[in-house]
Design a protein around this motif. Sequence first.
Motif, PDB file in Angstrom:
ATOM      1  N   PHE A 162      64.320  49.537  44.947  1.00 23.41           N
ATOM      2  CA  PHE A 162      64.875  48.252  43.466  1.00 23.41           C
ATOM      3  C   PHE A 162      66.010  47.920  43.726  1.00 23.41           C
ATOM      4  O   PHE A 162      66.941  48.783  42.983  1.00 23.41           O
ATOM      5  CB  PHE A 162      64.111  48.235  42.292  1.00 23.41           C
ATOM      6  N   MET A 163      66.725  46.960  44.413  1.00 23.92           N
ATOM      7  CA  MET A 163      67.769  47.017  44.760  1.00 23.92           C
ATOM      8  C   MET A 163      68.905  46.588  43.379  1.00 23.92           C
ATOM      9  O   MET A 163      68.320  45.852  43.257  1.00 23.92           O
ATOM     10  CB  MET A 163      68.306  46.076  46.118  1.00 23.92           C
ATOM     11  N   LYS A 164      69.931  46.986  43.140  1.00 20.37           N
ATOM     12  CA  LYS A 164      71.048  46.169  42.117  1.00 20.37           C
ATOM     13  C   LYS A 164      71.054  45.180  42.737  1.00 20.37           C
ATOM     14  O   LYS A 164      71.459  44.884  43.658  1.00 20.37           O
ATOM     15  CB  LYS A 164      72.375  47.434  42.024  1.00 20.37           C
ATOM     16  N   ALA A 165      71.153  44.246  41.551  1.00 18.53           N
ATOM     17  CA  ALA A 165      71.454  43.637  41.365  1.00 18.53           C
ATOM     18  C   ALA A 165      72.642  42.775  41.743  1.00 18.53           C
ATOM     19  O   ALA A 165      73.215  41.668  42.679  1.00 18.53           O
ATOM     20  CB  ALA A 165      71.428  42.079  40.009  1.00 18.53           C
ATOM     21  N   SER A 166      73.956  43.576  42.003  1.00 22.72           N
ATOM     22  CA  SER A 166      75.183  43.228  42.066  1.00 22.72           C
ATOM     23  C   SER A 166      75.430  43.403  42.934  1.00 22.72           C
ATOM     24  O   SER A 166      75.738  43.198  44.309  1.00 22.72           O
ATOM     25  CB  SER A 166      76.108  44.310  41.611  1.00 22.72           C
ATOM     26  N   ASP A 167      73.983  44.979  44.205  1.00 23.51           N
ATOM     27  CA  ASP A 167      74.348  44.648  45.682  1.00 23.51           C
ATOM     28  C   ASP A 167      73.899  43.803  46.392  1.00 23.51           C
ATOM     29  O   ASP A 167      73.389  43.226  47.873  1.00 23.51           O
ATOM     30  CB  ASP A 167      73.186  45.604  46.022  1.00 23.51           C
ATOM     31  N   GLU A 168      72.698  43.035  45.682  1.00 24.21           N
ATOM     32  CA  GLU A 168      72.203  41.787  46.254  1.00 24.21           C
ATOM     33  C   GLU A 168      72.890  40.595  46.248  1.00 24.21           C
ATOM     34  O   GLU A 168      73.028  39.645  47.061  1.00 24.21           O
ATOM     35  CB  GLU A 168      70.946  41.151  45.517  1.00 24.21           C
ATOM     36  N   LEU A 169      73.746  40.471  45.210  1.00 26.14           N
ATOM     37  CA  LEU A 169      74.682  39.136  45.365  1.00 26.14           C
ATOM     38  C   LEU A 169      75.957  39.587  45.991  1.00 26.14           C
ATOM     39  O   LEU A 169      76.317  38.655  46.807  1.00 26.14           O
ATOM     40  CB  LEU A 169      75.391  39.844  44.047  1.00 26.14           C
ATOM     41  N   LEU A 170      76.039  40.930  46.746  1.00 27.01           N
ATOM     42  CA  LEU A 170      77.218  41.129  47.361  1.00 27.01           C
ATOM     43  C   LEU A 170      76.695  41.206  48.917  1.00 27.01           C
ATOM     44  O   LEU A 170      77.851  40.635  49.922  1.00 27.01           O
ATOM     45  CB  LEU A 170      77.179  42.790  47.904  1.00 27.01           C
ATOM     46  N   LEU A 171      75.722  41.186  49.313  1.00 24.19           N
ATOM     47  CA  LEU A 171      75.026  40.609  50.647  1.00 24.19           C
ATOM     48  C   LEU A 171      74.859  39.300  50.740  1.00 24.19           C
ATOM     49  O   LEU A 171      74.335  38.293  51.620  1.00 24.19           O
ATOM     50  CB  LEU A 171      73.618  41.434  50.418  1.00 24.19           C
ATOM     51  N   ARG A 172      74.095  38.333  49.654  1.00 27.51           N
ATOM     52  CA  ARG A 172      74.007  37.293  49.470  1.00 27.51           C
ATOM     53  C   ARG A 172      75.123  37.031  50.217  1.00 27.51           C
ATOM     54  O   ARG A 172      75.485  35.494  50.343  1.00 27.51           O
ATOM     55  CB  ARG A 172      74.014  36.114  48.091  1.00 27.51           C
ATOM     56  N   ILE A 173      76.429  37.124  48.934  1.00 24.42           N
ATOM     57  CA  ILE A 173      77.896  36.395  50.095  1.00 24.42           C
ATOM     58  C   ILE A 173      77.648  36.724  51.567  1.00 24.42           C
ATOM     59  O   ILE A 173      78.712  35.755  51.864  1.00 24.42           O
ATOM     60  CB  ILE A 173      79.178  36.894  48.776  1.00 24.42           C
TER      61      ILE A 173
END
Length: 288
Positions: A40-51
Amino acid sequence: QVGRGRRPLGSERLGEDLYDCHHPSCNRLNLFEHIQMSKFMKASDELLLRICRCEEISRAATNHEHPCHEIVNTQEPHWDGFQLPEPWSGDLKNAKLLFIASNPSINSEEAYPNRIWSNEVTLDFFSNRFNPESNWTNNRKVLLVDGENYAKRSVAFWNSVNLQSERAFGRKVLMGIDCAMTEVVHCKSKDEVGVSNCLKHCSNKWMDEILSFSEAKVLMLLGSQASSWFESSVAPLEGFGIQGTFRLGGKERLVIHIPHPASWAKVKRLDKILSKDELSGIQRILNY
């Protein structure tokens, strides 16, 4: 831990054919056999990739009315080699000092994430960019696209950030660990081209969420674009120096405004802008 003790590109070469979508740089995960991603990817990692994969790029590419049109088109927006927006560099969560600047400059010679890099390696790049064991940089010199050599000169902006960090902490620092960097605009361009047009749109889209993942006790605003974001979103600034404590991203932060390293300001050094007592106070906060 990712990429520890190994060159990020192994024996492969990024520069052999940057236009070849089958080149190892398209999927370098096989060169990081020991990369272990959480189920389960960390939420901060998900944000990084969304940016990095910002949906505004495709919307702005051909829409001349879109605020991001100019900055997106400083590159070829549909090219696989399009250098991705830069979300932040360093340990955003744990760094006690966070620099906020204008937008990242672009260097076509740097081994830098583009559309064909895997998510795993992209995450490693931004999280461990300054970690000496990751080899993405060497003494603030960027890794070149051949995957083996580094630029002859260190990045001047990073040198300035490092020096200002050392003044703020009152000691030697580890970039990416003691301090991290982000921008009010994440797409890359030279000389801030397109930044004024998209500043409001980009900062409104991402800044609150970025700050929500940061535990930084001190935010340092660098230059006019960062100050424009702050004044339009938070409060007026009173020249250079300590601005006070503000609740940003759900946490209380001390905000300091200093000139951009490339500005024409006569006084840029933190220890010349702040009084000795103010600087001592900052050092106590950051080293507590």
